[in-house]
Design an enzyme around this catalytic site. Sequence first.
Site, PDB file in Angstrom:
ATOM      1  N   VAL A 357     -40.974  36.234  -3.959  1.00  0.00           N
ATOM      2  CA  VAL A 357     -40.836  34.922  -3.306  1.00  0.00           C
ATOM      3  C   VAL A 357     -41.381  33.793  -4.177  1.00  0.00           C
ATOM      4  O   VAL A 357     -41.122  32.624  -3.921  1.00  0.00           O
ATOM      5  CB  VAL A 357     -41.526  34.887  -1.915  1.00  0.00           C
ATOM      6  N   SER A 435     -55.218  30.696   6.568  1.00  0.00           N
ATOM      7  CA  SER A 435     -56.363  31.587   6.547  1.00  0.00           C
ATOM      8  C   SER A 435     -57.628  30.807   6.896  1.00  0.00           C
ATOM      9  O   SER A 435     -57.728  29.605   6.608  1.00  0.00           O
ATOM     10  CB  SER A 435     -56.511  32.170   5.143  1.00  0.00           C
ATOM     11  N   TYR A 448     -57.094  30.231  -3.205  1.00  0.00           N
ATOM     12  CA  TYR A 448     -56.507  30.773  -1.977  1.00  0.00           C
ATOM     13  C   TYR A 448     -56.662  29.774  -0.815  1.00  0.00           C
ATOM     14  O   TYR A 448     -55.714  29.491  -0.075  1.00  0.00           O
ATOM     15  CB  TYR A 448     -57.220  32.091  -1.666  1.00  0.00           C
ATOM     16  N   GLY A 449     -57.870  29.191  -0.685  1.00  0.00           N
ATOM     17  CA  GLY A 449     -58.121  28.230   0.398  1.00  0.00           C
ATOM     18  C   GLY A 449     -57.198  27.024   0.274  1.00  0.00           C
ATOM     19  O   GLY A 449     -56.638  26.545   1.271  1.00  0.00           O
ATOM     20  N   ARG A 483     -55.247  45.794   2.740  1.00  0.00           N
ATOM     21  CA  ARG A 483     -55.845  45.939   1.409  1.00  0.00           C
ATOM     22  C   ARG A 483     -56.416  44.605   0.918  1.00  0.00           C
ATOM     23  O   ARG A 483     -57.260  44.568   0.044  1.00  0.00           O
ATOM     24  CB  ARG A 483     -54.826  46.484   0.415  1.00  0.00           C
TER      25      ARG A 483
HETATM   26  P1  NAI Z   1     -51.181  42.964   2.306  1.00  0.00           P
HETATM   27  O1  NAI Z   1     -51.603  42.943   0.887  1.00  0.00           O
HETATM   28  O2  NAI Z   1     -51.397  44.207   3.083  1.00  0.00           O
HETATM   29  O3  NAI Z   1     -49.677  42.543   2.423  1.00  0.00           O
HETATM   30  C1  NAI Z   1     -49.121  41.535   1.648  1.00  0.00           C
HETATM   31  C2  NAI Z   1     -47.773  41.994   1.167  1.00  0.00           C
HETATM   32  O4  NAI Z   1     -47.154  40.929   0.462  1.00  0.00           O
HETATM   33  C3  NAI Z   1     -47.866  43.160   0.184  1.00  0.00           C
HETATM   34  O5  NAI Z   1     -47.106  44.253   0.642  1.00  0.00           O
HETATM   35  C4  NAI Z   1     -47.330  42.605  -1.110  1.00  0.00           C
HETATM   36  O6  NAI Z   1     -46.608  43.556  -1.896  1.00  0.00           O
HETATM   37  C5  NAI Z   1     -46.453  41.486  -0.648  1.00  0.00           C
HETATM   38  N1  NAI Z   1     -46.274  40.461  -1.674  1.00  0.00           N
HETATM   39  C6  NAI Z   1     -47.217  39.913  -2.463  1.00  0.00           C
HETATM   40  N2  NAI Z   1     -46.676  39.022  -3.292  1.00  0.00           N
HETATM   41  C7  NAI Z   1     -45.347  38.995  -3.032  1.00  0.00           C
HETATM   42  C8  NAI Z   1     -44.265  38.272  -3.577  1.00  0.00           C
HETATM   43  N3  NAI Z   1     -44.461  37.374  -4.554  1.00  0.00           N
HETATM   44  N4  NAI Z   1     -43.041  38.472  -3.084  1.00  0.00           N
HETATM   45  C9  NAI Z   1     -42.839  39.379  -2.089  1.00  0.00           C
HETATM   46  N5  NAI Z   1     -43.835  40.105  -1.555  1.00  0.00           N
HETATM   47  C10 NAI Z   1     -45.082  39.919  -2.016  1.00  0.00           C
HETATM   48  O7  NAI Z   1     -51.954  41.743   3.018  1.00  0.00           O
HETATM   49  P2  NAI Z   1     -52.100  41.279   4.524  1.00  0.00           P
HETATM   50  O8  NAI Z   1     -53.520  41.293   4.856  1.00  0.00           O
HETATM   51  O9  NAI Z   1     -51.169  41.962   5.377  1.00  0.00           O
HETATM   52  O10 NAI Z   1     -51.723  39.741   4.383  1.00  0.00           O
HETATM   53  C11 NAI Z   1     -50.539  39.160   4.884  1.00  0.00           C
HETATM   54  C12 NAI Z   1     -50.706  37.659   4.871  1.00  0.00           C
HETATM   55  O11 NAI Z   1     -51.766  37.281   5.742  1.00  0.00           O
HETATM   56  C13 NAI Z   1     -51.064  37.064   3.527  1.00  0.00           C
HETATM   57  O12 NAI Z   1     -50.408  35.830   3.367  1.00  0.00           O
HETATM   58  C14 NAI Z   1     -52.557  36.825   3.621  1.00  0.00           C
HETATM   59  O13 NAI Z   1     -52.993  35.796   2.780  1.00  0.00           O
HETATM   60  C15 NAI Z   1     -52.668  36.434   5.080  1.00  0.00           C
HETATM   61  N6  NAI Z   1     -54.020  36.604   5.638  1.00  0.00           N
HETATM   62  C16 NAI Z   1     -54.495  37.847   5.892  1.00  0.00           C
HETATM   63  C17 NAI Z   1     -55.730  37.972   6.453  1.00  0.00           C
HETATM   64  C18 NAI Z   1     -56.259  39.286   6.837  1.00  0.00           C
HETATM   65  O14 NAI Z   1     -57.326  39.315   7.484  1.00  0.00           O
HETATM   66  N7  NAI Z   1     -55.604  40.363   6.492  1.00  0.00           N
HETATM   67  C19 NAI Z   1     -56.599  36.805   6.714  1.00  0.00           C
HETATM   68  C20 NAI Z   1     -55.953  35.556   6.467  1.00  0.00           C
HETATM   69  C21 NAI Z   1     -54.713  35.473   5.931  1.00  0.00           C
END
Ligand code: NAI
Length: 703
Positions: A357, A435, A448-449, A483
């Site tokens: 993306v 976030s 990130y922030g 993760r």
């Molecule tokens: P995660 O690492 O488990 O999932 C993120 C997914 O995005 C991964 O599978 C990764 O391969 C994919 N990804 C990364 N870059 C990409 C790209 N350029 N194009 C396509 N896919 C890509 O992380 P999680 O925790 O599920 O996070 C999801 C969203 O939530 C993120 O935007 C994260 O910043 C946000 N977030 C998560 C929090 C949490 O507590 N887990 C807290 C605040 C925000």
Amino acid sequence: MALNLDVIGKPLPPVTYSYAWKDVVLYALGVGAGFSDLDYCYEKQLKVIPSFSIATLFEFLAPVAMESGINLGGMLHGEQELIFHNPIPIEGTLKSEGKITNIYDKGEGKGALIVAESETYHEDGQKLFTSIITLFGRLDGGFGGENAPKNDVEFPDRDPDFVIEAAPTEDQPLLYRLTGDIFDLHVNPEFAKMSGFEKPIMHGLCTHGFVCRGLIEALIPGEPEKARRMACRFSKTLYPGDPIKTLIWKTEDGSAVWRTINAKTDELIIDNGIFEYGDIPKDEVRFDDRVAIVTGAGAGLGRAYAVELAKRGAKVVVNDLGGSRDGSGDGAATPADEVVKEIKDMGGEAVANYDNVATPDGGENVVKTAIDAFGTVDILINNAGILRDKSMVKMEPENWNAVMNVHLNGSYHVTQPAFKVMREKGYGRIIMTTSAAGMYGNFGQTNYGAAKLALVGFMNTLKLEGQKSNIKVNTIAPIAASRLTEDVLPAEMLEKSKPEMVVPMTLYLCSERCPVSGNIYNAGMGGYSRTAMMTGPGAVLGAEGEMVSLEQVRDGMGKIASMKDAKVFGQLNDMMGDLMMAFSAPAEDTAGGSGSGFASATEIFEAMAGGFKADAADGVDLVMQYNISGGSGGEAYFVIKDNKCSLEAGSHDKPTFTMITDDKTFIDMMNGTLPPMQAFSTGKLSIEGDMMKSQLVEELFEF
Ligand code: NAI
């Protein structure tokens, strides 16, 4: 006045109605409830009589009558149908929207029928009921229109299955009118005589409430929440104190027909009754036939969103490039493929997309995948994310940019092509993922922030651009074990914070019924809350036209920094409007006021026209519209051009701006006892159109 057929199909102004448990009980007492059906009267076990719904619609009825042009002297409530979608809660704020759907002609001397339909929603977004009201205009027939189709109810040729007796008291209307219908005909003996009655008559809707209680008692005792539909035609008036009987025939499972007679005279007072009842179908939020894109759906939160969307009927594009936690490396197809397999294994529909993306082509391609596979896109969850935490001094451009590219630019790359499709089709739901690190700050996460809070700014404007096309844009601030958070969240929190706990909030924001746009919600571990950008009332420093010194700011910091009475602005214009109101009338100066003693909007309009300052209107060319609701209100507009001002009653086609308020607020403002800013900031006064020009009012008039 002739009937106005042009109003058919045009939306009427929405009305809101706020109520508490005491209003519910007052209504119940008004329609004869007492100790024999305590559930309607006792707050500790309260249930709402379904016919209460019509009592929440009085304000909707006034515009139906006014806009249709019905002759008020001959107006009667003809028919009423209520379709119940969900039980009515014991308190809350309801919003009703609707329109006049038909105007029928029964013929010269026979009258006309005005049919208006409305939908009422609770503030939580749940649809509660549909009302179809038919007003009978005794004096309006013979305009050459079509007659209404016949819809007489057939009654079985046998004795009724139930006969429910009730006895409204001599004083019943005095109690019922406290629920909102204070028309003189039901209280004032003189008025009743002038209208051709011996004495004040029962409200038709009060009798309707008695009948509703009776139908429930006979068909679904103790379970008013099972009422599904109640329809009837009002045939004759009833005097308070006359007993009534409702005759009920069951026709099939969950359905009955009924009529109500005056038990003293045997006259039919309500005819054509239908009552349907039964369990309300499970009110599940579904996404059938919706096409959803979830970016970063190969793991964590994205996977959980994709799976649940598919379970609830959506066709899902599972995007994930399968990279590492910090976005480095080549990526892999496996994560997206595995989620697609999981969805297909449970019978759902999904396709994988492996694009990055962070590039414009990648974003385009994600949306193309949705179009190629499913023909459109209805829902987009911008979720893909990476982390590259570093404290400021160690933050290399590469780490800064990588995070910006995935979170901020990535959301732009996918949103733009998706938004184009949504705008074209007039429907869309878009989610940004922010976030707590961006909203509140977190050591080591400047990149990130910054990226995460930028998405809130993105939403704030996109919500405005999508408004007309029913595209709602909201932001989720999740907390979930993944993760990304395994080394950020404490171990005991990881346990409790499954991504599935975020899913309900995010998917609600993706649903068709979602009433909000432009909001941010925290979600995780079972806790859900709204967060918002708040602005304090602040202070206006310095006299008009004078510069403000640094020392004035220093000395004013107490007021400037105070967040007491802070509020959320819907858009930049609202904030500017507040600021301008603050300039125009400091509260201390106007409270207590000039005491001009105006009693109606018309008096004020005339005083304004008389006090027009022609010499202050050089080059001014505008139309000021005033829409003042309430008994002493009115609609009028001022046309100001060539240093002249003319006052006209009614509505102008293209006003420069429109001031909308109720008569009390307008009179108080103009009498100087209510500062305009206070009226504006408390929502009592609103201004549509060119808010800047509305500031000219003070310069152009003196009275
Ligand atoms: P995660 O690492 O488990 O999932 C993120 C997914 O995005 C991964 O599978 C990764 O391969 C994919 N990804 C990364 N870059 C990409 C790209 N350029 N194009 C396509 N896919 C890509 O992380 P999680 O925790 O599920 O996070 C999801 C969203 O939530 C993120 O935007 C994260 O910043 C946000 N977030 C998560 C929090 C949490 O507590 N887990 C807290 C605040 C925000």
